[in-house]
Structures are given as C-alpha cells and as structure tokens.
Design an enzyme around this catalytic site. Structure first.
Site, mmCIF file in Angstrom:
data_model
loop_
_atom_site.group_PDB
_atom_site.id
_atom_site.type_symbol
_atom_site.label_atom_id
_atom_site.label_comp_id
_atom_site.label_asym_id
_atom_site.label_seq_id
_atom_site.Cartn_x
_atom_site.Cartn_y
_atom_site.Cartn_z
ATOM 1 N N ASP A 122 1.050 -1.256 -0.102
ATOM 2 C CA ASP A 122 0.001 0.074 -0.085
ATOM 3 C C ASP A 122 0.854 1.148 -0.033
ATOM 4 O O ASP A 122 2.164 1.097 0.142
ATOM 5 C CB ASP A 122 -0.893 0.245 1.261
ATOM 6 C CG ASP A 122 -1.736 1.110 1.489
ATOM 7 O OD1 ASP A 122 -2.322 1.732 0.449
ATOM 8 O OD2 ASP A 122 -1.865 1.720 2.433
ATOM 9 N N SER A 123 0.395 2.451 -0.011
ATOM 10 C CA SER A 123 1.106 3.571 0.027
ATOM 11 C C SER A 123 1.759 3.861 1.428
ATOM 12 O O SER A 123 2.649 4.650 1.540
ATOM 13 C CB SER A 123 0.293 4.858 -0.395
ATOM 14 O OG SER A 123 -0.843 5.069 0.622
ATOM 15 N N CYS A 150 -10.831 2.651 0.561
ATOM 16 C CA CYS A 150 -9.599 3.066 0.749
ATOM 17 C C CYS A 150 -9.298 2.284 1.949
ATOM 18 O O CYS A 150 -10.027 2.276 3.069
ATOM 19 C CB CYS A 150 -9.516 4.393 1.028
ATOM 20 S SG CYS A 150 -7.803 4.886 1.745
ATOM 21 N N CYS A 204 -4.547 -1.883 -1.791
ATOM 22 C CA CYS A 204 -4.660 -0.474 -1.709
ATOM 23 C C CYS A 204 -5.691 -0.092 -3.201
ATOM 24 O O CYS A 204 -5.493 -0.838 -4.141
ATOM 25 C CB CYS A 204 -3.186 0.261 -2.335
ATOM 26 S SG CYS A 204 -3.448 1.961 -2.944
ATOM 27 N N HIS A 232 -7.074 2.782 4.135
ATOM 28 C CA HIS A 232 -6.956 3.329 5.208
ATOM 29 C C HIS A 232 -8.246 3.611 6.238
ATOM 30 O O HIS A 232 -7.965 3.821 7.465
ATOM 31 C CB HIS A 232 -6.486 4.957 5.121
ATOM 32 C CG HIS A 232 -4.929 4.880 4.707
ATOM 33 N ND1 HIS A 232 -4.615 4.779 3.549
ATOM 34 C CD2 HIS A 232 -3.816 5.499 5.288
ATOM 35 C CE1 HIS A 232 -3.042 4.784 3.344
ATOM 36 N NE2 HIS A 232 -2.759 5.326 4.572
ATOM 37 N N GLU A 254 -2.815 9.245 8.428
ATOM 38 C CA GLU A 254 -1.260 8.960 8.590
ATOM 39 C C GLU A 254 -0.724 10.065 9.554
ATOM 40 O O GLU A 254 0.425 9.700 10.172
ATOM 41 C CB GLU A 254 -0.682 9.288 7.038
ATOM 42 C CG GLU A 254 -0.794 8.080 6.054
ATOM 43 C CD GLU A 254 -0.048 7.119 6.289
ATOM 44 O OE1 GLU A 254 1.063 7.139 6.849
ATOM 45 O OE2 GLU A 254 -0.294 6.195 5.512
HETATM 46 N N1 DGL Z 1 -4.927 2.966 1.269
HETATM 47 C C1 DGL Z 1 -4.998 3.231 -0.239
HETATM 48 C C2 DGL Z 1 -6.248 3.349 -0.969
HETATM 49 O O1 DGL Z 1 -6.892 2.102 -0.503
HETATM 50 C C3 DGL Z 1 -4.032 4.665 -0.448
HETATM 51 C C4 DGL Z 1 -4.577 5.911 -0.020
HETATM 52 C C5 DGL Z 1 -3.598 7.107 -0.545
HETATM 53 O O2 DGL Z 1 -2.337 6.931 -0.325
HETATM 54 O O3 DGL Z 1 -4.030 7.825 -1.139
HETATM 55 O O4 DGL Z 1 -6.418 3.766 -1.825
#
Ligand code: DGL
Length: 269
Positions: free
Chosen positions: A11-12, A187, A74, A189, A155
């Site tokens: 993931d990011s 997402c 992600c 996150h 984050e």
């Molecule tokens: N967690 C990621 C997603 O599901 C990336 C979020 C990001 O870095 O903008 O899209």
C-alpha cells in the site's frame, strides 16, 4: 509457487495494514512481507501512470522477497494498476486486488442495493467500483464521493478526536444518498476510522471494507492449490520506502509485538 513462500502485501502507507491484519487473522501460519510506499504517499492524487510504475516496481521487489501472492492492499492501485501488475507478474505469483472481493460480497448480500462509496480521488475518478457493481448488480443504486483529506489525516494520527470527527461529518453529509444500505470504505486507510463512520450513521448502515473479504478469498485460493503454509512459525517483515514513526506505531498496534521496520529504497537503478 511453493507453500513455504510468503504473502506480499503493499500500500502507500499504513492503510494496507488493515488488510494485512485480516490476512494474519484468517491465515495465522502464513508469513507476510509488507511494503508501505511512504515516500510516494498519498497515492490518491498521483497520476495513473505513476501509480502503475510504483506498483510494478513494488511487485518486482516482493517477488524478489520470495512471495507466492502479491496482494495490492490499496484501492487506488487496485483501480489503476491491477491489470498492469497481473500482466507483469505472470505465472510467478498470484495477484489479488481489494476491489473484486468487495463487489462479490455486496452481490451476495441481497439486502445491500443502495450503495455509497468513499475513496481517494484516484479510486473515485476511475469509476471502477460503480462500473463493477453495475455489471454484477444492474439494479443497484450507486453514488460515490472522493474524500481526499482522510488519508493524510489518518497518517498524521488524527483518528479519535474532534478534528477527525468534524472532517468525517462534513464529508459524509455530502453523500448524495440519504439512507444507504451500505457504505463501502474504498480506501484501506479508512477502517482505522470505521467506528466514527458507523457512529455518524447511528450504527444503522452497514460499513463494508475489504480486509476479511480478500483474506477469505486468498485462503480459498491457497487451499484449492495446496499452497497453505504447513509451518506454524510465520515470520513477518515490514518495509517502507521512507521511515515514519506513525507507521511503526500502527504496525505494532495491529501485530501486537515490536516490529523491526526496514527502510528500503527500491527505486534506485
Ligand atoms: N490506502 C490506499 C487506498 O486504499 C491509498 C491511499 C492514498 O495513499 O491516497 O486507496
């Protein structure tokens, strides 16, 4: 592919840890190699071309780390780079994205037909979720909204306070569907703020994320292909492209022990 190989997850940043956590619970014997591309975070506002480039490089790195599965944990990368990664990886590993398992879950739950989706700009503008949902469930009523402040907020550790509640409230009240049956957290996150989101809806709306859905599909795949790891001493590794203390804190919270966070510059040629 061999049973003893690891499951590679990327993931990011910390978001994919919510998926890694589900994989760990559903498949406790599997070793995980997690890569958080913190140097390029957030992915949500990057071009599709860059997301594809990052995802391909990370997939190659995970293959070098001896992974039998590459899990794109992600949504942004799943929406923009799944096909590219799958083609690049070929027969060397099996690639999973986090979108298809959620679409199947919604399809199988017959009572979920008014669907709201929140995600990054990249995921929402790609229109991947509404397209896939309408293909599978033509009668579904689907609306979506980009909520780009949520990833930097999470984050930075703004998870249970007035600031995060105000931002969540402001976004959710813009959704153009007064009483959805389900809200998809598109997402990885967002499960970190799932409780506040459920509270906004007085716990009346089903809030769906991809963690368990994809973990169960990986388990079924490993079972069918006799690839379940027979060892009972899994070894998890966590790598980031740029060190952030928040990453370490959240990984330790999920994995319930101290982790050794490795920083790796995989972009050097
Ligand atoms: N967690 C990621 C997603 O599901 C990336 C979020 C990001 O870095 O903008 O899209």
């Amino acid at each position: 592919m061999k049973a003893e190989q690891s499951i590679g997850i990327f993931d990011s940043g910390v978001g994919g840890l919510t998926v890694a956590n589900a994989v760990k619970s559903v498949l406790p014997n599997e070793s995980i190699v997690y890569f958080g591309d913190t140097a390029h975070l957030p992915y949500g506002d990057k071009s599709a071309e860059n997301i594809r480039f990052y995802s391909e490089q990370i997939a190659e790195f995970l293959l070098e780390q001896n992974c039998k599965i590459i899990l794109i944990a992600c949504n942004t990368a799943s929406a923009l780079a799944y096909k590219t990664v799958k083609e690049r990886v070929g027969e060397r590993a099996h690639v999973f994205n986090v979108i298809d398992p959620v679409v199947r879950l919604i399809k199988d739950a017959n009572h979920l037909r008014k669907i709201a989706i929140i995600g990054t700009k990249g995921t929402i503008q790609s229109n991947t979720y509404p397209q896939k949902i309408r293909e599978e469930i033509p009668e579904a009523n689907v609306v979506s909204l980009a909520t780009p402040l949520l990833v930097p907020m999470i984050e930075e550790g703004f998870i249970y306070d007035d600031i995060s509640n105000a931002i969540i409230r402001s976004y959710l009240s813009q959704i153009d569907l007064s009483e959805p049956d389900a809200l998809i957290l598109a997402c990885t996150h967002y499960p970190l703020i799932k409780n506040q989101i459920r509270k906004f809806y007085n716990f009346d709306v089903e809030v769906v994320d991809s963690g368990n859905a994809v973990a169960n599909e990986i388990k079924a795949f490993l079972q069918e292909n006799h690839l379940l790891n027979p060892n009972t001493q899994p070894r998890h590794r966590f790598l980031v492209s740029d060190y952030t203390p928040m990453f370490k804190k959240i990984a330790e919270m999920f994995f319930e022990h101290r982790i050794e966070l490795e920083t790796r510059d995989i972009w050097k040629k």
